[in-house]
Scaffold this motif. Structure first.
Motif, PDB file in Angstrom:
ATOM      1  N   ALA A 229       0.670  -0.972   0.117  1.00  0.00           N
ATOM      2  CA  ALA A 229       0.177   0.193   0.175  1.00  0.00           C
ATOM      3  C   ALA A 229       0.445   1.196   0.102  1.00  0.00           C
ATOM      4  O   ALA A 229       0.592   2.530  -0.429  1.00  0.00           O
ATOM      5  N   GLU A 230       2.154   1.378   0.725  1.00  0.00           N
ATOM      6  CA  GLU A 230       3.025   2.177   0.959  1.00  0.00           C
ATOM      7  C   GLU A 230       3.034   2.678  -0.683  1.00  0.00           C
ATOM      8  O   GLU A 230       3.496   3.614  -1.283  1.00  0.00           O
ATOM      9  N   LYS A 231       4.056   1.708  -0.953  1.00  0.00           N
ATOM     10  CA  LYS A 231       4.209   1.328  -2.326  1.00  0.00           C
ATOM     11  C   LYS A 231       4.155   2.295  -3.943  1.00  0.00           C
ATOM     12  O   LYS A 231       4.196   3.470  -3.934  1.00  0.00           O
ATOM     13  N   ASN A 232       2.510   1.806  -3.643  1.00  0.00           N
ATOM     14  CA  ASN A 232       1.579   2.252  -3.788  1.00  0.00           C
ATOM     15  C   ASN A 232       0.771   3.836  -4.409  1.00  0.00           C
ATOM     16  O   ASN A 232       0.777   4.276  -5.226  1.00  0.00           O
ATOM     17  N   MET A 233       0.939   3.623  -2.906  1.00  0.00           N
ATOM     18  CA  MET A 233       0.589   5.057  -2.680  1.00  0.00           C
ATOM     19  C   MET A 233       1.653   6.242  -2.988  1.00  0.00           C
ATOM     20  O   MET A 233       1.659   8.053  -3.536  1.00  0.00           O
ATOM     21  N   THR A 234       3.025   5.692  -2.849  1.00  0.00           N
ATOM     22  CA  THR A 234       3.895   7.097  -3.111  1.00  0.00           C
ATOM     23  C   THR A 234       4.159   7.021  -4.763  1.00  0.00           C
ATOM     24  O   THR A 234       3.907   8.537  -4.871  1.00  0.00           O
ATOM     25  N   ALA A 257      -3.876   1.100   5.324  1.00  0.00           N
ATOM     26  CA  ALA A 257      -3.763   2.487   5.531  1.00  0.00           C
ATOM     27  C   ALA A 257      -2.431   2.757   6.299  1.00  0.00           C
ATOM     28  O   ALA A 257      -1.952   4.018   6.495  1.00  0.00           O
ATOM     29  N   LEU A 258      -2.242   2.090   7.212  1.00  0.00           N
ATOM     30  CA  LEU A 258      -1.519   2.420   7.792  1.00  0.00           C
ATOM     31  C   LEU A 258       0.023   2.510   6.891  1.00  0.00           C
ATOM     32  O   LEU A 258       1.272   3.802   6.696  1.00  0.00           O
ATOM     33  N   GLY A 259      -0.255   2.077   5.039  1.00  0.00           N
ATOM     34  CA  GLY A 259       0.923   2.058   3.944  1.00  0.00           C
ATOM     35  C   GLY A 259       1.037   3.202   3.617  1.00  0.00           C
ATOM     36  O   GLY A 259       1.981   3.820   3.033  1.00  0.00           O
ATOM     37  N   VAL A 260      -0.586   3.604   3.568  1.00  0.00           N
ATOM     38  CA  VAL A 260      -0.722   5.065   3.105  1.00  0.00           C
ATOM     39  C   VAL A 260      -0.493   6.887   3.982  1.00  0.00           C
ATOM     40  O   VAL A 260       0.269   7.637   3.124  1.00  0.00           O
ATOM     41  N   THR A 261      -0.684   5.893   5.257  1.00  0.00           N
ATOM     42  CA  THR A 261       0.611   7.317   5.979  1.00  0.00           C
ATOM     43  C   THR A 261       2.283   7.112   5.689  1.00  0.00           C
ATOM     44  O   THR A 261       2.191   8.681   6.159  1.00  0.00           O
ATOM     45  N   ARG A 262       2.249   5.865   5.680  1.00  0.00           N
ATOM     46  CA  ARG A 262       4.118   6.038   6.117  1.00  0.00           C
ATOM     47  C   ARG A 262       3.872   7.064   4.532  1.00  0.00           C
ATOM     48  O   ARG A 262       5.405   7.579   4.220  1.00  0.00           O
ATOM     49  N   ALA A 263       3.012   6.349   3.597  1.00  0.00           N
ATOM     50  CA  ALA A 263       3.830   7.525   2.172  1.00  0.00           C
ATOM     51  C   ALA A 263       3.406   8.517   2.109  1.00  0.00           C
ATOM     52  O   ALA A 263       4.173   9.756   1.852  1.00  0.00           O
ATOM     53  N   GLU A 265       3.918  10.646   5.018  1.00  0.00           N
ATOM     54  CA  GLU A 265       5.004  11.158   5.800  1.00  0.00           C
ATOM     55  C   GLU A 265       6.406  11.442   4.892  1.00  0.00           C
ATOM     56  O   GLU A 265       6.676  12.523   5.375  1.00  0.00           O
ATOM     57  N   ALA A 266       6.000   9.888   4.149  1.00  0.00           N
ATOM     58  CA  ALA A 266       7.237  10.739   3.493  1.00  0.00           C
ATOM     59  C   ALA A 266       7.579  11.540   2.162  1.00  0.00           C
ATOM     60  O   ALA A 266       8.501  12.145   2.108  1.00  0.00           O
ATOM     61  N   VAL A 267       6.914  11.141   1.666  1.00  0.00           N
ATOM     62  CA  VAL A 267       6.334  12.151   0.073  1.00  0.00           C
ATOM     63  C   VAL A 267       5.860  12.921   0.480  1.00  0.00           C
ATOM     64  O   VAL A 267       6.551  14.263   0.026  1.00  0.00           O
TER      65      VAL A 267
END
Ligand code: BGC
Length: 384
Positions: A229-234, A257-263, A265-267
């Motif tokens: 999820a993080e990769k896709n949202m990034t 949702a966790l992956g999205v929140t991390r993305a 924060e990073a982007v």
């Protein structure tokens, strides 16, 4: 209060499919063959429980609750986790069939890949109950225990609609959808439930999907993992949101949702978060809700789901044919439904529990279930 929906099945919808009435008789045949009499010593009976993965928080909870509850009721339990790998799950279930378990309770990794294995279960007269996720393409499945999966998606979408007063608000908001694994039948139900509510707002222009990804297959997340999820949202943020904010992330569950929140924060630097939905009440997500990084989660009391599963399995193993009347004796609010979940072979008799929206101000509700407790600062929740 318990509700009872013994829904009528339209003949027109049945086509070549097995009618649920017709099927229930075959399930009773199977179960009565399998349990010689209700006075059988239940300590002799073994339940084979196959869970998808121990990596995702909720399946650990399910596995643990189910095992404890079956054992307290006097059954033996064989419990496996299949590393989110369909081939592994087929091996695990085949092993249980060889071990002659008395009943199989399965949360499928991939809804479509168990049908051959379950033919062997059928030949061995082992009743099969689908747990949380419907198993597709087989008439070996006799019952389905789950939450109302469409309602989960609808609750997420209604929440967004209400929070932003989308029916009356003249502003336009950017939204992206993040769905679950394409092999999990639930994932499509969650997406469809949410999309149905939001589609008119997309059509009217109140909601804008900058990526253009409005089809389930375009937004599915392999394995439901936070990493994917993080990769896709990034990628989505870098490609479509370089100069814009993402206002809403309609995420199907907490791991995505966790992956999205991390993305974010990073982007995006993490000073502003989209209105992000979730599901399951995972501990890290509840922390994000307290910290304002996620707006809500749809809570499904897995302890209730497992106790309903135990009651249905107990009834099957006593030679009964669980039907609408069973809901009256269940401790949780459950709807009996025979016309919503068609697995390609038949409508599977379903016991559907009722999901609940949890926001920051409703965390005490979770504590009251007995499944969570406050930490020593009474700020975040922990598993109890
Ligand atoms: C379950 C969800 C869970 C997801 C990922 C779904 O089938 O219903 O509760 O979040 O799988 O494990």
């Amino acid at each position: 209060m318990k509700k009872l929906f013994a829904a009528a099945v339209s003949l027109a919808m049945l086509g070549s499919l097995t009618a649920c009435g017709a099927d229930s008789s075959s399930s009773s045949e199977k179960s009565s063959e399998n349990s010689s009499s209700s006075s059988v010593y239940i300590g002799d009976k073994t339940i084979g429980i196959s869970m998808p993965a121990s990596e995702l928080e909720r399946w650990n909870r399910d596995g643990e609750y189910l095992k404890n509850q079956f054992e307290s009721a006097g059954y033996k339990v064989e419990l496996t986790y299949s590393n989110n790998d369909p081939a592994q799950q087929n091996l695990d279930v085949n092993g249980m069939i060889k071990n002659e378990v008395d009943l199989l309770l399965i949360a499928a990794v991939d809804a479509n890949s168990l049908s051959n294995t379950l033919e062997s279960a059928k030949e061995s007269n082992i009743p099969v109950v689908a747990y949380d996720r419907l198993i597709m393409g087989t008439d070996a499945v006799t019952y389905y225990i789950s939450f109302d999966n469409y309602a989960v998606g609808r609750l997420q979408a209604e929440f967004v609609k209400n929070m932003l007063s989308l029916d009356t608000n003249p502003a336009t908001y950017n939204i992206e959808f993040v769905a679950g694994d394409a092999g999990d039948n639930n994932a499509k139900c969650f997406f469809d439930g949410a999309y149905e509510v939001l589609k008119p707002l997309i059509t009217s222009g109140t909601l804008n999907v900058a990526s253009g990804k409005t089809e389930f297959d375009q937004v599915a997340t392999k394995g439901w993992t936070s990493e994917n999820a993080e990769k896709n949202m990034t990628e989505t943020l870098n490609t479509f949101y370089a100069d814009a904010d993402l206002d809403i992330a309609l995420c199907a569950n907490d791991s995505t949702a966790l992956g999205v929140t991390r993305a974010i924060e990073a982007v995006k630097g993490g000073s502003k978060f989209p209105l992000t939905t979730g599901q399951d009440g995972d501990i890290e997500n509840l922390k994000n809700i307290v910290d304002g990084k996620q707006a809500m989660t749809v809570y499904k009391n897995v302890n209730d789901e497992s106790s309903v599963a135990v009651d249905v399995c107990k009834a099957i193993l006593s030679g009964n044919t669980p039907a609408a009347s069973l809901v009256e004796s269940l401790s949780a609010e459950v709807n009996y439904d025979t016309s919503s979940y068609n697995n390609g072979k038949k409508y599977v008799q379903s016991y559907l529990l009722v999901p609940t929206v949890i926001t920051k101000s409703e965390l005490q509700f979770l504590v009251d279930t007995g499944n969570y407790k406050w930490d020593s600062d009474k700020k975040y929740l922990e598993k109890s």
